[in-house]
Design an enzyme around this catalytic site. Structure first.
Site, short mmCIF file in Angstrom:
data_model
loop_
_atom_site.label_atom_id
_atom_site.label_comp_id
_atom_site.label_asym_id
_atom_site.label_seq_id
_atom_site.Cartn_x
_atom_site.Cartn_y
_atom_site.Cartn_z
N CYS A 144 -5.50 -14.22 -10.39
CA CYS A 144 -4.71 -13.73 -11.32
C CYS A 144 -3.59 -12.96 -11.12
O CYS A 144 -2.54 -12.50 -11.36
CB CYS A 144 -5.19 -13.17 -12.65
SG CYS A 144 -6.21 -11.74 -12.64
N CYS B 201 0.86 -1.17 0.06
CA CYS B 201 -0.17 0.05 -0.01
C CYS B 201 0.88 1.44 -0.03
O CYS B 201 2.23 1.13 -0.04
CB CYS B 201 -0.96 0.05 1.19
SG CYS B 201 -0.35 0.60 2.69
N HIS C 65 2.69 -1.23 3.67
CA HIS C 65 2.35 -2.39 4.20
C HIS C 65 1.78 -3.31 3.05
O HIS C 65 1.30 -3.19 1.88
CB HIS C 65 1.04 -2.12 4.98
CG HIS C 65 1.20 -1.09 6.01
ND1 HIS C 65 0.56 -0.11 6.26
CD2 HIS C 65 2.09 -1.28 7.20
CE1 HIS C 65 0.89 0.51 7.01
NE2 HIS C 65 1.75 -0.10 7.77
N CYS D 193 -3.71 0.16 7.71
CA CYS D 193 -3.35 1.97 7.90
C CYS D 193 -4.66 2.37 7.27
O CYS D 193 -4.83 3.44 7.25
CB CYS D 193 -2.35 2.15 7.30
SG CYS D 193 -2.06 2.01 5.44
N CYS E 68 -6.15 -0.97 3.38
CA CYS E 68 -5.30 -1.89 4.06
C CYS E 68 -5.85 -2.00 5.52
O CYS E 68 -6.16 -1.17 6.14
CB CYS E 68 -3.98 -0.87 3.96
SG CYS E 68 -2.68 -1.70 5.03
#
Length: 99
Positions: free
Chosen positions: A57, A46, A50, A69, A66
């Site tokens: 795929c 992210c 993170h 955060c 995330c």
């Protein structure tokens, strides 16, 4: 390891995944995903660094947040949202694991 696999399954159903910090934990999670899910998709970071994974795929088809955060993760039509970058270091480090 059963608990770890069940936790990974839950996180994957919720569209996001938090990657543990230590290399041993990372390797165990990567191996469990490759074995139990027939692959690991692709790994990303992210905008705050993170790690998370996108299954199947490995390309984003929806956005999420995330779990660490709250930053946007994922994307649409195989395009990541702004700030997300591929975690090529994780794929390079753990991609050669033999299950």
């Amino acid at each position: 390891m059963r608990n770890e696999v069940e936790e990974v399954e839950k996180m994957l159903r919720d569209s996001t995944f938090y990657m543990p910090v230590s290399n041993e934990e990372k390797a165990a999670v990567y191996a469990a995903m490759a074995n139990d899910f027939r692959g690991t998709g692709h790994w990303y970071y992210c905008e705050n660094g993170h790690p998370f994974t996108i299954g199947e795929c490995g390309m984003p088809m929806e956005t999420s947040q995330c779990p660490q955060c709250g930053s946007p993760v994922g994307g649409h039509d195989h395009e990541v949202v702004g700030g997300v970058r591929p975690a090529t270091d994780l794929e390079r480090q753990f991609g050669g694991l033999r299950i």
